[in-house]
Design a protein around this motif. Sequence first.
Motif, PDB file in Angstrom:
ATOM      1  N   HIS A  91      28.030  32.487  12.576  1.00 36.82           N
ATOM      2  CA  HIS A  91      27.088  33.403  13.217  1.00 36.82           C
ATOM      3  C   HIS A  91      26.744  32.880  14.606  1.00 36.82           C
ATOM      4  CE1 HIS A  91      26.758  35.525   9.519  1.00 36.82           C
ATOM      5  NE2 HIS A  91      25.648  36.156   9.821  1.00 36.82           N
TER       6      HIS A  91
ATOM      7  N   CYS B 261      19.854  34.796   0.130  1.00 37.55           N
ATOM      8  CA  CYS B 261      20.619  35.779   0.894  1.00 37.55           C
ATOM      9  C   CYS B 261      21.851  35.137   1.520  1.00 37.55           C
ATOM     10  CB  CYS B 261      19.742  36.392   1.991  1.00 37.55           C
ATOM     11  SG  CYS B 261      18.446  37.480   1.382  1.00 37.55           S
ATOM     12  N   SER B 262      21.688  33.895   2.005  1.00 42.07           N
ATOM     13  CA  SER B 262      22.812  33.230   2.664  1.00 42.07           C
ATOM     14  C   SER B 262      23.973  33.020   1.703  1.00 42.07           C
ATOM     15  CB  SER B 262      22.363  31.891   3.256  1.00 42.07           C
ATOM     16  OG  SER B 262      21.841  31.064   2.248  1.00 42.07           O
TER      17      SER B 262
ATOM     18  N   SER C 253      16.748  33.193   9.658  1.00 42.87           N
ATOM     19  CA  SER C 253      16.797  32.076   8.720  1.00 42.87           C
ATOM     20  C   SER C 253      15.750  31.039   9.067  1.00 42.87           C
ATOM     21  CB  SER C 253      18.188  31.433   8.754  1.00 42.87           C
ATOM     22  OG  SER C 253      18.205  30.226   8.020  1.00 42.87           O
TER      23      SER C 253
ATOM     24  N   ILE D 237      26.120  41.723  10.838  1.00 42.12           N
ATOM     25  CA  ILE D 237      24.986  41.175  10.096  1.00 42.12           C
ATOM     26  C   ILE D 237      24.081  40.416  11.061  1.00 42.12           C
ATOM     27  CG2 ILE D 237      24.261  39.548   8.317  1.00 42.12           C
ATOM     28  CD1 ILE D 237      26.768  40.157   6.794  1.00 42.12           C
TER      29      ILE D 237
ATOM     30  N   ILE E 217      25.714  36.319   1.395  1.00 49.17           N
ATOM     31  CA  ILE E 217      26.521  36.569   2.590  1.00 49.17           C
ATOM     32  C   ILE E 217      27.799  35.743   2.548  1.00 49.17           C
ATOM     33  CG2 ILE E 217      26.573  36.310   5.106  1.00 49.17           C
ATOM     34  CD1 ILE E 217      23.594  36.910   5.127  1.00 49.17           C
TER      35      ILE E 217
ATOM     36  N   SER F   1      20.838  38.174  10.855  1.00 43.05           N
ATOM     37  CA  SER F   1      20.057  37.468   9.833  1.00 43.05           C
ATOM     38  C   SER F   1      19.026  36.556  10.479  1.00 43.05           C
ATOM     39  CB  SER F   1      20.976  36.646   8.919  1.00 43.05           C
ATOM     40  OG  SER F   1      21.788  35.780   9.679  1.00 43.05           O
TER      41      SER F   1
END
Length: 255
Positions: free
Chosen positions: A43, A8-9, A29, A25, A12, A27
């Motif tokens: 982020h 997913c990263s 992790s 977003i 993104i 997220s």
Amino acid sequence: MAQSGSYCSLWIAEYYTTLTLCLAIVSLSINQWQSYLINVLYHLPIRLDGCNGSDWPNKDLIDYTAYRVNKDATIRSNIAMAGVKNHSASHSEIYGSGTGLQAPFQVSNGGGSQVARFATHLASLAKGNFLHAKMTLDLIEQGHLVTKSSSFKVLPVTLSEIFLLHLNLRFASLRAFERVQPLLCVCLASLNPMSLLEMYHSVNALLSDEPLTWEEFMQRIKLLKGLLVQRSDDTYMLFHPSFREWLVRREDGAD
């Protein structure tokens, strides 16, 4: 992170600059990707534990424990009788609240403080992990854990201990575990959840001896009930990502 090819990263990172400013977003992790999200994608980290001096995760865990104890008489009596020689009392009740264990207890034989200590102790072991608390309470409810001492030393400290206990309860010997090991290997190797038929052919592809019959395969699937869960599209996956990560670490020789 997703288990369908690209992480997913990475997705993104590729499309992050093209997203509209009104789209935020949020997220979650695992540890090794946190520095990437903070330093590369900029982020802002959001801490749910210890934010502004609050202790909401522990309070939520205590409330969850209170709910489970109130709901199930087996857990209630098990905890209330821990370390008590006189087992004449059989009823106990614990109440949670939005701010922790502040509401009154209704427990005979002084069991209220015992249950309160249990809830606080379990929250300290879980460290905000609801899976740890849930699986520990499930083991007590099923009679696999008995809190004989008021210090609750029998409670598992880590998720690793809980997963290992679950496997030891299901498989009494290494030979018994080896019957389902190919199924677990297939689930770990697959990037996507598999149907029973796909798992069946994949497991037989691993075997050098006689292939499994469908009946033998289904018997082994039943041994993994609860560890393998069926999705709405009739595919199967391991019940939690933490269990998958634990199996991978065990395979790599880590604890």
